[in-house]
Enzyme design. Structure first.
Site, short mmCIF file in Angstrom:
data_model
loop_
_atom_site.label_atom_id
_atom_site.label_comp_id
_atom_site.label_asym_id
_atom_site.label_seq_id
_atom_site.Cartn_x
_atom_site.Cartn_y
_atom_site.Cartn_z
N GLY A 51 27.25 -53.21 -53.76
CA GLY A 51 27.33 -51.92 -53.08
C GLY A 51 28.61 -51.67 -52.31
N CYS A 52 29.60 -52.53 -52.49
CA CYS A 52 30.86 -52.30 -51.79
C CYS A 52 31.88 -51.72 -52.77
CB CYS A 52 31.43 -53.59 -51.24
SG CYS A 52 30.22 -54.57 -50.35
N GLN A 53 32.81 -50.89 -52.24
CA GLN A 53 33.84 -50.33 -53.10
C GLN A 53 34.80 -51.43 -53.56
OE1 GLN A 53 37.19 -47.38 -52.25
NE2 GLN A 53 35.34 -46.19 -51.98
#
Lengths: 145, 407
Positions: A51-53
């Site tokens: 879920g992290c860029q």
């Protein structure tokens, strides 16, 4: 040193920069560039925080008393911020880590890294470190995650 | 038509007049959402202040007046995309909702096991996931038309992949990540030769260029108000009358029926059949106001000016050795996606923000497209007619500083 003392030390270091955000960021970027936190061989997909860029890998270890933490990111700023969090929390007891408020991030003027957007890796990192700590706390025996 | 002057136009947009991190805001994230002119904000306030009432319900004066205004908004949208009839305009929550409506209702009626739905490799997740879901539900398969390195779709590739089992083609008009303007008129023409209807995701097209659904001969055309200077939470599905008549309702509820008994239901004709529940009335009014605002400027001027902005931005970025522009089609809307070699887009975006420059970084909800280019994401500057050449200069200066800091 306790978690609080570690935080205080970082806050003191950042106080030198005053209002100058560029110096603060240069410091974080230097941290991000200098630290070989995890080798490429260690960067398995099962260590990725979702879920992290930017990509963020987390590896924790518990020896029965203290928890050690290693993390890495493919984005320099995220990696630098991770290095600061690790400096504060590393080699402490899981119950200390679970309860650490980590006020230093706000105090050094980098609160924007904790904003609840999907782009944010630091919030997910801290959450996962605390979840690992909780798991170690409930088991009590040495383990690697 | 007044002479186009971005300095005057900027005065219409209150959000643009602010400082971010002690710098004048440079808003280059129009692809995510555009800012709202005062007339739009006022129209929404006016609705809640003086006109609030429900539509299509009461006989009383306020209800009648707002029903007329809401239906007039539908006519405004009809003319905006040159639809043949106002009842071909369905108000939705936005582009995503419009696509989901078609995937559900068209899919339920027309897509069966073994059938195919065709999309392109540059689609937004909103124009991928509803079709994946539909195909999974119906036992149909999803076919993906490839793109080339410049970020373009070849019409013949589309045509080649169409088979007798193809039930629908769904493709974006303008790529949100690359800015490519796709040759949708030709694609629609060729699909129609095989009797395959075409849905167009127009979310990124309507703020930049004139759309004529009859000239395109599109079967479905979807867009959102908020990307074209209107409010969030309202969007449009244009659909040809013949499809709307054949498709079952998407959601059930108040407002979509003619008669209800426990034995059966007679549905109202389109568009009401597809508009269950109380709609976003203020949103519809705001959208119509945004359209009137755009019309005052005129697409002729908008397209000309935005092209100049795009060319200037691209030429400035081309001069930087470490920058690579992703999406180099000759037909582009005012969107520039790029990467900086050796740097993560997230880091660059963070530093640009410190200089007051708002860009989007990441995969832009087009992960398959990022996989194609083998990159984690891009930095995207998406422009609007209120942006200026000076802003591009300031952005480039900030970008150079960011690269220096991070390298």
């Amino acid at each position: 040193m306790s978690i609080e003392e570690n935080e205080k030390e970082i806050i003191d270091e950042f106080n030198i920069f005053g209002d100058d955000w560029e110096s603060r960021y240069e410091y974080i970027i230097d941290l991000g560039k200098s630290l070989p936190l995890l080798s490429d061989a260690e960067k398995h997909d099962n260590l990725l925080i979702k879920g992290c860029q930017s990509k963020m890998w987390l590896k924790t270890y518990f020896d029965g008393t203290l928890m050690s933490i290693r993390a890495d990111s493919d984005a320099i700023i995220t990696k630098g911020m991770a290095a600061l969090v690790i400096r504060v929390l590393n080699n402490h007891r899981p119950e200390e880590i679970v309860n650490a408020p980590l006020n230093f991030i706000d105090a050094i003027g980098l609160k924007e890294h904790l904003s609840p957007t999907r782009a944010n890796g630091l919030t997910s990192l801290i959450k996962q470190i605390k979840l690992d700590a909780l798991a170690y706390l409930s088991k009590g025996s040495s383990e690697t995650k | 038509m007044a002479i186009f002057n971005p300095i005057d136009i900027r005065k219409d947009f209150p959000t643009l007049e602010q400082k971010v991190n002690k710098h004048n805001l440079i808003y280059f994230d129009n692809g995510a959402t555009a800012h709202k002119p005062k007339v739009v904000i006022n129209s929404i306030q006016e609705y809640y202040t003086n006109k609030n009432s429900n539509i299509h319900r009461g006989v009383h004066t306020l209800s009648r007046q707002i029903t007329e205004a809401y239906e007039q908004a539908r006519v405004t949208v009809q003319h905006f995309v040159n639809a043949a009839f106002s009842h071909e305009i369905v108000f939705t929550k936005g582009t995503t909702d419009s696509i989901n409506l078609v995937a559900y209702s068209f899919g339920k009626r027309f897509v069966k096991a073994g059938d195919e739905v065709m999309i392109s490799a540059m689609e937004h997740h909103s124009n991928i996931l509803p079709w994946m879901q539909l195909c999974e539900d119906r036992g149909a398969s999803l076919k993906v038309v490839p793109i080339n390195k410049a970020g373009e779709i070849k019409v013949e590739d589309f045509t080649k992949l169409i088979t007798d089992r193809t039930k629908l083609v769904a493709i974006t008009h303008v790529s949100n990540t690359l800015g490519t303007i796709n040759p949708i008129k030709e694609i629609i023409h060729n699909a129609h030769l095989r009797n395959v209807p075409v849905l167009i995701d127009g979310a990124q097209a309507v703020p930049h260029l004139k759309v004529d659904v009859q000239d395109l001969d599109a079967d479905f055309y979807c867009f959102s108000a908020h990307k074209m200077f209107g409010p969030t939470g309202v969007g449009v599905l244009y659909a040809k009358e013949k499809w709307l008549n054949e498709m079952p309702p998407y959601q059930s509820g108040g407002g979509i029926i003619q008669t209800v008994s426990f034995e059966g239901v007679t549905y109202a004709p389109a568009p009401l059949k597809f508009e269950a529940g109380t709609p976003h009335i203020a949103g519809g009014i705001g959208l119509a106001t945004a359209i009137n605002y755009i019309n005052q400027i005129g697409f002729e001027q908008i397209e000309k000016y935005e092209n100049e902005l795009l060319n200037y931005a691209q030429s400035q970025l081309h001069q930087m050795e470490e920058v690579e522009i992703i999406g180099q089609s000759e037909h582009k809307a005012a969107v520039v996606s790029f990467i900086v070699k050796g740097l993560h887009p997230y880091d660059v975006g963070m530093i640009l923000d410190k200089y007051g420059v708002a860009v989007r970084t990441g995969h832009h909800c087009t992960q398959p497209l990022m996989d194609y280019y083998k990159i984690p994401g891009t930095i995207r500057a998406s422009l609007a007619f209120y942006n200026t050449f000076e802003e591009i200069d300031t952005f480039v200066t900030a970008l150079k500083k960011a690269i220096k800091m991070l390298s």
